[in-house]
Write a protein that holds these residues in place. Structure first.
Motif, PDB file in Angstrom:
ATOM      1  N   GLY A 221       0.792  -1.222   0.000  1.00  0.00           N
ATOM      2  CA  GLY A 221       0.000   0.000   0.000  1.00  0.00           C
ATOM      3  C   GLY A 221       0.821   1.267   0.000  1.00  0.00           C
ATOM      4  N   SER A 222       2.130   1.126  -0.145  1.00  0.00           N
ATOM      5  CA  SER A 222       2.986   2.301  -0.038  1.00  0.00           C
ATOM      6  C   SER A 222       4.381   1.990  -0.552  1.00  0.00           C
ATOM      7  CB  SER A 222       3.069   2.757   1.424  1.00  0.00           C
ATOM      8  OG  SER A 222       4.097   3.694   1.618  1.00  0.00           O
ATOM      9  N   PHE A 223       5.033   3.008  -1.112  1.00  0.00           N
ATOM     10  CA  PHE A 223       6.444   2.919  -1.444  1.00  0.00           C
ATOM     11  C   PHE A 223       7.287   3.623  -0.385  1.00  0.00           C
ATOM     12  CE2 PHE A 223       5.330   2.312  -6.101  1.00  0.00           C
ATOM     13  CZ  PHE A 223       5.814   1.013  -6.142  1.00  0.00           C
ATOM     14  N   GLY A 224       6.636   4.200   0.620  1.00  0.00           N
ATOM     15  CA  GLY A 224       7.327   4.957   1.656  1.00  0.00           C
ATOM     16  C   GLY A 224       7.921   4.066   2.728  1.00  0.00           C
ATOM     17  N   THR A 225       8.330   4.710   3.825  1.00  0.00           N
ATOM     18  CA  THR A 225       8.966   3.988   4.932  1.00  0.00           C
ATOM     19  C   THR A 225       8.014   2.997   5.574  1.00  0.00           C
ATOM     20  OG1 THR A 225      10.344   5.923   5.374  1.00  0.00           O
ATOM     21  CG2 THR A 225      10.199   4.259   7.116  1.00  0.00           C
ATOM     22  N   PHE A 226       6.759   3.409   5.724  1.00  0.00           N
ATOM     23  CA  PHE A 226       5.785   2.572   6.419  1.00  0.00           C
ATOM     24  C   PHE A 226       4.733   2.053   5.450  1.00  0.00           C
ATOM     25  CE2 PHE A 226       7.277   5.705   9.555  1.00  0.00           C
ATOM     26  CZ  PHE A 226       7.828   4.846  10.487  1.00  0.00           C
ATOM     27  N   PRO A 227       4.256   0.837   5.655  1.00  0.00           N
ATOM     28  CA  PRO A 227       3.163   0.326   4.823  1.00  0.00           C
ATOM     29  C   PRO A 227       1.855   1.022   5.170  1.00  0.00           C
ATOM     30  CG  PRO A 227       3.655  -1.208   6.594  1.00  0.00           C
ATOM     31  CD  PRO A 227       4.706  -0.133   6.667  1.00  0.00           C
ATOM     32  N   LEU A 228       0.869   0.881   4.298  1.00  0.00           N
ATOM     33  CA  LEU A 228      -0.456   1.424   4.575  1.00  0.00           C
ATOM     34  C   LEU A 228      -1.015   0.735   5.814  1.00  0.00           C
ATOM     35  CD1 LEU A 228      -2.521   3.386   3.141  1.00  0.00           C
ATOM     36  CD2 LEU A 228      -3.604   1.316   2.272  1.00  0.00           C
ATOM     37  N   ARG A 229      -1.532   1.520   6.762  1.00  0.00           N
ATOM     38  CA  ARG A 229      -2.019   0.935   8.008  1.00  0.00           C
ATOM     39  C   ARG A 229      -3.196   1.745   8.531  1.00  0.00           C
ATOM     40  NH1 ARG A 229       3.480   2.268  11.512  1.00  0.00           N
ATOM     41  NH2 ARG A 229       3.573   4.493  11.053  1.00  0.00           N
ATOM     42  N   GLN A 230      -3.684   1.352   9.693  1.00  0.00           N
ATOM     43  CA  GLN A 230      -4.898   1.957  10.237  1.00  0.00           C
ATOM     44  C   GLN A 230      -4.731   3.446  10.502  1.00  0.00           C
ATOM     45  OE1 GLN A 230      -6.401  -0.308  13.516  1.00  0.00           O
ATOM     46  NE2 GLN A 230      -8.398   0.678  13.518  1.00  0.00           N
ATOM     47  N   ASP A 231      -3.522   3.877  10.824  1.00  0.00           N
ATOM     48  CA  ASP A 231      -3.271   5.288  11.086  1.00  0.00           C
ATOM     49  C   ASP A 231      -3.579   6.168   9.878  1.00  0.00           C
ATOM     50  OD1 ASP A 231      -2.429   4.566  13.563  1.00  0.00           O
ATOM     51  OD2 ASP A 231      -0.290   4.722  13.134  1.00  0.00           O
ATOM     52  N   ASN A 232      -3.563   5.583   8.677  1.00  0.00           N
ATOM     53  CA  ASN A 232      -3.772   6.361   7.455  1.00  0.00           C
ATOM     54  C   ASN A 232      -5.237   6.679   7.176  1.00  0.00           C
ATOM     55  OD1 ASN A 232      -1.212   4.309   6.585  1.00  0.00           O
ATOM     56  ND2 ASN A 232      -0.926   6.488   6.224  1.00  0.00           N
ATOM     57  N   LEU A 233      -6.143   6.242   8.052  1.00  0.00           N
ATOM     58  CA  LEU A 233      -7.566   6.490   7.829  1.00  0.00           C
ATOM     59  C   LEU A 233      -7.928   7.967   7.950  1.00  0.00           C
ATOM     60  CD1 LEU A 233      -9.198   3.543   9.824  1.00  0.00           C
ATOM     61  CD2 LEU A 233      -9.079   3.789   7.348  1.00  0.00           C
ATOM     62  N   ASN A 234      -7.213   8.721   8.761  1.00  0.00           N
ATOM     63  CA  ASN A 234      -7.586  10.111   9.029  1.00  0.00           C
ATOM     64  C   ASN A 234      -7.147  11.020   7.884  1.00  0.00           C
ATOM     65  OD1 ASN A 234      -8.765   9.567  11.532  1.00  0.00           O
ATOM     66  ND2 ASN A 234      -6.786   9.611  12.541  1.00  0.00           N
ATOM     67  N   VAL A 235      -8.051  11.248   6.956  1.00  0.00           N
ATOM     68  CA  VAL A 235      -7.757  12.110   5.814  1.00  0.00           C
ATOM     69  C   VAL A 235      -8.539  13.418   5.886  1.00  0.00           C
ATOM     70  CG1 VAL A 235      -7.256  10.145   4.337  1.00  0.00           C
ATOM     71  CG2 VAL A 235      -9.579  11.052   4.406  1.00  0.00           C
ATOM     72  N   SER A 236      -9.425  13.545   6.868  1.00  0.00           N
ATOM     73  CA  SER A 236     -10.231  14.757   6.997  1.00  0.00           C
ATOM     74  C   SER A 236     -10.568  14.969   8.460  1.00  0.00           C
ATOM     75  CB  SER A 236     -11.524  14.630   6.174  1.00  0.00           C
ATOM     76  OG  SER A 236     -12.474  13.827   6.850  1.00  0.00           O
ATOM     77  N   ARG A 237     -11.344  15.990   8.739  1.00  0.00           N
ATOM     78  CA  ARG A 237     -11.766  16.301  10.102  1.00  0.00           C
ATOM     79  C   ARG A 237     -13.076  15.617  10.459  1.00  0.00           C
ATOM     80  NH1 ARG A 237     -13.271  19.596   6.389  1.00  0.00           N
ATOM     81  NH2 ARG A 237     -15.111  20.917   6.476  1.00  0.00           N
ATOM     82  N   ASP A 238     -13.679  14.911   9.490  1.00  0.00           N
ATOM     83  CA  ASP A 238     -14.984  14.282   9.691  1.00  0.00           C
ATOM     84  C   ASP A 238     -14.797  12.808  10.030  1.00  0.00           C
ATOM     85  OD1 ASP A 238     -17.500  12.768   8.768  1.00  0.00           O
ATOM     86  OD2 ASP A 238     -18.162  14.859   8.757  1.00  0.00           O
ATOM     87  N   ALA A 239     -15.304  12.392  11.190  1.00  0.00           N
ATOM     88  CA  ALA A 239     -15.087  11.027  11.667  1.00  0.00           C
ATOM     89  C   ALA A 239     -15.752   9.988  10.767  1.00  0.00           C
ATOM     90  CB  ALA A 239     -15.611  10.894  13.098  1.00  0.00           C
ATOM     91  N   VAL A 240     -16.947  10.294  10.244  1.00  0.00           N
ATOM     92  CA  VAL A 240     -17.638   9.330   9.378  1.00  0.00           C
ATOM     93  C   VAL A 240     -16.886   9.181   8.053  1.00  0.00           C
ATOM     94  CG1 VAL A 240     -19.820   8.730   8.279  1.00  0.00           C
ATOM     95  CG2 VAL A 240     -19.825   9.951  10.455  1.00  0.00           C
ATOM     96  N   ILE A 241     -16.432  10.290   7.527  1.00  0.00           N
ATOM     97  CA  ILE A 241     -15.634  10.237   6.290  1.00  0.00           C
ATOM     98  C   ILE A 241     -14.386   9.401   6.519  1.00  0.00           C
ATOM     99  CG2 ILE A 241     -14.223  11.605   4.706  1.00  0.00           C
ATOM    100  CD1 ILE A 241     -17.162  11.878   4.143  1.00  0.00           C
ATOM    101  N   ASN A 242     -13.705   9.633   7.617  1.00  0.00           N
ATOM    102  CA  ASN A 242     -12.492   8.859   7.918  1.00  0.00           C
ATOM    103  C   ASN A 242     -12.811   7.379   8.060  1.00  0.00           C
ATOM    104  OD1 ASN A 242     -10.957  11.181   7.890  1.00  0.00           O
ATOM    105  ND2 ASN A 242     -11.021  11.475  10.096  1.00  0.00           N
ATOM    106  N   ALA A 243     -13.936   7.070   8.691  1.00  0.00           N
ATOM    107  CA  ALA A 243     -14.324   5.665   8.863  1.00  0.00           C
ATOM    108  C   ALA A 243     -14.566   4.989   7.519  1.00  0.00           C
ATOM    109  CB  ALA A 243     -15.579   5.565   9.728  1.00  0.00           C
ATOM    110  N   SER A 244     -15.097   5.750   6.553  1.00  0.00           N
ATOM    111  CA  SER A 244     -15.415   5.162   5.253  1.00  0.00           C
ATOM    112  C   SER A 244     -14.188   4.953   4.379  1.00  0.00           C
ATOM    113  CB  SER A 244     -16.431   6.042   4.507  1.00  0.00           C
ATOM    114  OG  SER A 244     -15.842   7.256   4.091  1.00  0.00           O
ATOM    115  N   VAL A 245     -13.057   5.524   4.749  1.00  0.00           N
ATOM    116  CA  VAL A 245     -11.832   5.341   3.958  1.00  0.00           C
ATOM    117  C   VAL A 245     -11.428   3.868   3.936  1.00  0.00           C
ATOM    118  CG1 VAL A 245      -9.362   5.864   3.828  1.00  0.00           C
ATOM    119  CG2 VAL A 245     -10.996   7.676   4.334  1.00  0.00           C
ATOM    120  N   GLY A 246     -11.540   3.204   5.080  1.00  0.00           N
ATOM    121  CA  GLY A 246     -11.238   1.785   5.136  1.00  0.00           C
ATOM    122  C   GLY A 246     -12.330   0.962   4.466  1.00  0.00           C
TER     123      GLY A 246
END
Length: 701
Positions: A221-246
């Motif tokens: 899920g990533s070419f960076g240092t860390f693989p894609l993980r649960q911490d990456n869910l927070n993409v906005s200030r809206d909790a429902v939107i963040n929940a739907s990312v996964g």
């Protein structure tokens, strides 16, 4: 010639002879990428259904940058878990290298293919309805359902959910998948065969390597240092939107991982805890691990004869950083009715939340357990050593918890009752009392929560009450309820620049609304002769406001976890219990109930690592504790300390408490130029953190 054809999984393959290497590559990669595309499509459709059902118009209100981040991250999650589910199809390609096993290829790939599509669809459906029920995505609590009465669970599923309709559509979908996969895999393999063949070995090798690298990228899920993980869910200030990312598969995997972790609580012995004490410089006689935690409450005739009622308000996202931006001269009023009380009563701003989320802080406030998923785990009802309400119960208090949201959120109601709370009241009960109450996405607005608390304080009661309140209005999506004003607060460009939101001025107005509601409640209590001289009021934030952004401001790392602590005590309790107030004194959530107990309970003992922030005696555990940063005193725990070392994974920087009413001070700023690892102070901070974990583990096992 043998013309047996594969009809399993929608792939037609001749198995009369062993194919060549490049034919095998085309078949294998073609089937794999077809499955991945189907998996991504299923998860994307499930996400759209989730957004339509639970997010309202929240997605459309996101900024363009947030939308782009959302789409990119969601696609990465879908690709990662689709690639994971269909990965066995690549391994199945090995069967084609031998004539005897090549006959099994179609059947084995068919099994794995259908297992993948069934699993990914089922997890998506389960996650959708799990959120409908619990207002959270699939978590470890789902496995606790297997421990319930099977008949009762099944009856609930049949009665409350469209089970039979869903199963019918599910099987129709599987039938359609047979033809869809057959069509798509043929197209994909034909496209690949135009590039990958025996005649173009160099090009075929290059393309095959690129596709394998792409597969590795998707799995990671990533070419960076860390693989894609649960911490990456927070993409906005809206909790429902963040929940739907996964997606459902991701959430089920995380739930299972947490569930397995729950069952692997390390076996902690008393000797482990005694060793923690020794490294903190505390010697324990007779091996009693509770001895250093035992706080003796002095006998006090005033408190014995006049036990105060107590209200502890946990305010959603009540941020110290936000309060520091208050500037009435520029019409930025962030206190509202709270202002006179903050100026006249005890008010600590050099103060950190213990957890970094609502559930995390609540669980720590009640049990000091460093496990943000405790309430949804099978250990939610254990008897924990540092239960903070137990001493109040032992002194005859009735403990009530009132939340603006649902008590079922994160199994909160059951968890609190198991820890000793006598009554849990949620939005449904508030609405019965106030049928015209306004509400937001997450629950009833704050003013009605405080109205209900005030009514309860005025009802005659034969025993003292301890009421906890959990507010919700200052939570995205932000709005100022009803006829309350202002609806927005004008901000200068330099402040707006720190908040990457299009509705920043509404965020500030909502923050003011929450503080104003708290201040109005305090005024009611103080102005009512029935409650003024017998009520203690405390208030703090559950965590800092999301999205302010500290990665570019390392000197603000402590400020990123800062919340205020407000405390009102009637004059007779101030005079009768002895108070030494230093508004610059640092503290954290662990000190709240210790401070309240020291000035409300007479005689007896309690177990705590908290400090009395209004006391003058040295504290045995003088650490300002947050799950990510710990401030440890440079002196020996006396109240006059003004220099602390801030510890982040054993890195050390200097922190000095400051006069938070003087805006010229560098409030809660760290001296990042003092970084080092040599003083040893952070060794004690790390040991204190281990102690807190071990005190939890020894009762959780």
């Amino acid at each position: 010639m043998n013309n047996n054809k594969n009809t399993s999984g929608g792939v037609s393959e001749s198995v009369s002879q062993t194919p060549g290497f490049w034919q095998i590559t085309v078949r294998t990669l073609g089937n794999f990428f077809t499955g991945v595309l189907c998996g991504i499509a299923v998860q994307a459709v499930a996400r759209i259904c989730f957004l339509k059902a639970y997010a309202g118009d929240a997605f459309s209100s996101l900024s363009e940058d947030e939308k782009l981040s959302y789409i990119k991250t969601a696609l990465l999650f879908d690709a990662k878990y689709a690639a994971t589910m269909w990965l066995p199809l690549i391994a199945c390609g090995l069967l084609l290298f031998w004539k005897k096993t090549s006959r099994l290829y179609s059947y084995v790939t068919g099994i794995f293919n259908y297992a993948a599509i069934i699993a990914i669809t089922a997890f998506s459906i389960i996650n959708h309805y799990y959120y409908q029920t619990y207002k959270q995505c699939t978590n470890a609590f789902i496995f606790a359902l297997f421990k319930e009465d099977a008949g009762a669970v099944m009856s609930t599923v049949v009665n409350d959910y469209p089970l039979f309709t869903g199963l019918g559509l599910f099987f129709l979908g599987l039938l359609a998948y047979f033809f869809i996969f057959k069509l798509l895999s043929g197209i994909v393999r034909r496209c690949l065969s135009l590039i990958i063949s025996e005649k173009r070995r160099i090009l075929s090798t290059a393309v095959s390597l690129i596709l394998l690298v792409l597969t590795g990228f998707m799995l990671r899920g990533s070419f960076g240092t860390f693989p894609l993980r649960q911490d990456n869910l927070n993409v906005s200030r809206d909790a429902v939107i963040n929940a739907s990312v996964g997606n459902g598969t991701a959430y089920f995997y995380w739930a299972y991982k947490w569930y397995r972790k729950e069952n692997k609580i390390p076996a902690v012995t008393t000797e482990d805890i005694l060793n923690n004490y020794r490294k903190l410089g505390i010697n324990v006689e007779n091996g009693d691990i509770t001895a250093p935690l035992t706080v003796t409450l002095p006998e006090n005739n005033l408190l014995a004869g006049n036990p105060p009622d107590i209200v502890v308000a946990v305010m959603e996202s009540m941020s110290t950083h936000m309060l520091l931006l208050d500037n009435p001269e520029k019409n930025i009023d962030l206190y509202g009715a709270l202002r006179p009380h903050a100026e006249s009563d005890f008010f600590f701003l050099n103060f950190l939340s213990e957890g970094n989320g609502t559930a995390d802080s609540l669980i720590r406030l009640f049990t000091e357990a460093p496990d943000l998923n405790l309430s949804t785990s099978s250990r939610y009802n254990k008897d924990y050593l540092l239960n903070t309400i137990k001493p109040f119960k032992e002194h005859g208090y009735r403990v009530i918890f009132i939340t603006s949201g649902r008590s079922s959120w994160r199994n909160l109601g059951s968890f609190l009752e198991a820890q000793g709370v006598d009554k849990v009241i949620d939005e449904s009960a508030i609405r019965l009392l106030y049928p015209d109450a306004t509400a937001g996405t997450w629950g009833i607005d704050d003013e009605y929560l405080f109205k209900m608390a005030y009514e309860m304080m005025n009802h005659e009661h034969s025993q003292p009450v301890l009421i906890f309140l959990l507010t919700i209005t200052n939570h995205p999506p932000y709005r100022v309820p009803g006829n309350n004003t202002p609806k927005s607060i004008s901000l200068p460009d330099d402040i707006r620049a720190r908040f990457p939101y299009e509705d920043t001025e509404t965020i500030f107005a909502t923050f003011r609304y929450a503080n104003n509601s708290l201040g109005s409640f305090i005024s009611l209590i103080k102005n009512d002769p029935h409650t003024a001289d017998r009520t203690i009021i405390a208030a703090t934030g559950d965590h800092n406001l999301r999205g302010i952004g500290y990665s570019k401001y390392p000197e603000e790392a402590a400020l990123g976890h800062a919340v205020p602590f407000y405390l009102y005590m009637p004059e007779k309790y101030i005079d009768g219990t002895g108070v030494s107030y230093d508004r610059m004194r640092p503290g954290s959530h662990k000190d709240i109930m210790a401070t309240i107990a020291a000035h409300s309970l007479s005689s007896g003992t309690m177990l705590s690592t908290g400090c009395d922030l209004l006391g003058s005696s040295p504290c045995r555990f003088p650490y300002v504790y947050n799950g990510e940063v710990i401030l440890t005193p440079d002196d020996n725990g006396s109240q006059e300390i003004n220099s602390y070392t801030a510890c982040f994974d054993n890195d050390e920087v200097t922190f000095k408490s400051a006069d938070l009413y003087d805006m010229s001070e560098n409030i809660l700023k760290l001296d990042t130029g003092s970084a080092g690892r040599n003083s040893g102070r952070c060794d004690k901070a790390a040991e204190y953190k281990k102690l807190m974990q071990n005190l939890y583990y020894i009762r959780a096992k």
